[in-house]
Design a protein around this motif. Structure first.
Motif, short mmCIF file in Angstrom:
data_model
loop_
_atom_site.label_atom_id
_atom_site.label_comp_id
_atom_site.label_asym_id
_atom_site.label_seq_id
_atom_site.Cartn_x
_atom_site.Cartn_y
_atom_site.Cartn_z
N ASP A 195 0.92 -1.29 0.05
CA ASP A 195 0.02 0.16 0.01
C ASP A 195 0.99 1.17 0.00
O ASP A 195 0.62 2.08 -0.88
CB ASP A 195 -1.00 -0.11 1.34
CG ASP A 195 -1.83 -1.15 1.09
OD1 ASP A 195 -2.35 -1.59 -0.07
OD2 ASP A 195 -2.67 -1.50 2.11
N ILE A 196 1.93 1.30 0.88
CA ILE A 196 2.74 2.58 0.88
C ILE A 196 3.58 2.46 -0.40
O ILE A 196 3.68 3.41 -0.78
CB ILE A 196 3.64 2.46 2.41
CG1 ILE A 196 2.79 2.58 3.50
CG2 ILE A 196 4.67 3.58 2.18
CD1 ILE A 196 1.82 3.54 3.67
N LEU A 197 3.89 1.76 -0.80
CA LEU A 197 4.94 1.71 -2.25
C LEU A 197 4.17 2.02 -3.21
O LEU A 197 4.45 2.89 -4.15
CB LEU A 197 5.68 0.42 -2.28
CG LEU A 197 6.48 0.30 -3.65
CD1 LEU A 197 7.48 1.51 -3.58
CD2 LEU A 197 7.26 -1.02 -3.84
N SER A 198 2.72 1.53 -3.23
CA SER A 198 1.74 1.99 -4.21
C SER A 198 1.60 3.51 -4.14
O SER A 198 1.57 4.36 -5.10
CB SER A 198 0.44 1.20 -4.27
OG SER A 198 0.59 -0.10 -4.47
N GLU A 199 1.71 4.24 -3.06
CA GLU A 199 1.22 5.46 -2.86
C GLU A 199 2.58 6.32 -3.08
O GLU A 199 2.22 7.56 -3.84
CB GLU A 199 1.04 5.81 -1.34
CG GLU A 199 -0.46 5.58 -0.77
CD GLU A 199 -1.67 6.17 -1.80
OE1 GLU A 199 -1.51 7.38 -1.96
OE2 GLU A 199 -2.65 5.45 -2.27
N PHE A 200 3.68 5.94 -2.97
CA PHE A 200 4.94 6.41 -3.51
C PHE A 200 4.94 6.43 -4.97
O PHE A 200 5.08 7.60 -5.44
CB PHE A 200 6.13 5.65 -2.74
CG PHE A 200 7.46 6.20 -3.33
CD1 PHE A 200 7.92 7.26 -3.02
CD2 PHE A 200 8.12 5.59 -4.42
CE1 PHE A 200 9.10 7.73 -3.40
CE2 PHE A 200 9.23 5.86 -4.69
CZ PHE A 200 9.81 7.09 -4.02
N LEU A 201 4.69 5.34 -5.63
CA LEU A 201 4.83 5.25 -7.09
C LEU A 201 3.49 6.23 -7.53
O LEU A 201 3.94 6.59 -8.62
CB LEU A 201 4.68 4.04 -7.47
CG LEU A 201 5.67 3.00 -6.94
CD1 LEU A 201 5.44 1.37 -7.30
CD2 LEU A 201 6.88 3.38 -7.70
N ARG A 202 2.60 6.37 -7.05
CA ARG A 202 1.52 7.33 -7.33
C ARG A 202 1.93 8.83 -7.25
O ARG A 202 1.09 9.73 -7.79
CB ARG A 202 0.10 6.94 -6.85
CG ARG A 202 -0.40 5.68 -7.42
CD ARG A 202 -1.70 5.39 -6.60
NE ARG A 202 -2.23 4.20 -7.18
CZ ARG A 202 -2.50 3.12 -6.17
NH1 ARG A 202 -2.61 3.29 -4.90
NH2 ARG A 202 -3.14 2.02 -6.58
N GLY A 203 2.81 9.16 -6.56
CA GLY A 203 3.18 10.57 -6.21
C GLY A 203 2.82 11.05 -5.06
O GLY A 203 2.47 12.37 -5.02
N ASN A 204 2.15 10.39 -4.11
CA ASN A 204 1.68 11.02 -2.84
C ASN A 204 2.72 11.80 -2.14
O ASN A 204 3.77 10.97 -1.44
CB ASN A 204 1.13 9.65 -1.83
CG ASN A 204 0.55 10.31 -0.60
OD1 ASN A 204 1.16 11.13 0.09
ND2 ASN A 204 -0.68 9.71 -0.11
N THR A 205 2.30 12.93 -1.93
CA THR A 205 3.72 13.87 -1.49
C THR A 205 4.01 13.70 -0.12
O THR A 205 5.18 13.46 0.09
CB THR A 205 3.35 15.45 -1.52
OG1 THR A 205 1.84 15.47 -0.95
CG2 THR A 205 3.07 15.80 -3.06
#
Length: 84
Positions: free
Chosen positions: A9-19
């Motif tokens: 979940d966290i890596l997905s958010e990172f890859l999506r650009g979650n600041t």
């Protein structure tokens, strides 16, 4: 900051650009120089990108993986995790 391992979940958010996630990952990188992810997280992200036929994202993900650490899963690790 303690060493840590990013879950899917966290890596997905990172890859999506979650600041917020990018900021935290940046702090971690400054201290440790790499990100850890499990082989399970690698599989889940890879599977999702292949399913979506997201070739550009797939290439970026593979570049990211090459710069970081993928932690294998051993029987001992699985057993310990199960008991925890």
């Amino acid at each position: 900051m303690k060493p840590s391992m990013l879950d899917t979940d966290i890596l997905s958010e990172f890859l999506r650009g979650n600041t917020k996630v990018i900021e935290k990952v940046g702090e971690h990188l400054k201290e440790y120089g790499y990100i850890s992810l499990s082989i399970i997280t690698y599989y889940e992200i890879l599977n999702g990108l292949l399913y979506k036929d997201a070739r550009k994202q797939l290439a970026k993900f593979e570049e990211f993986v090459e710069l970081n650490k993928v932690i294998p899963l051993t029987l001992r690790m699985a057993k310990t995790a199960a008991f925890i």
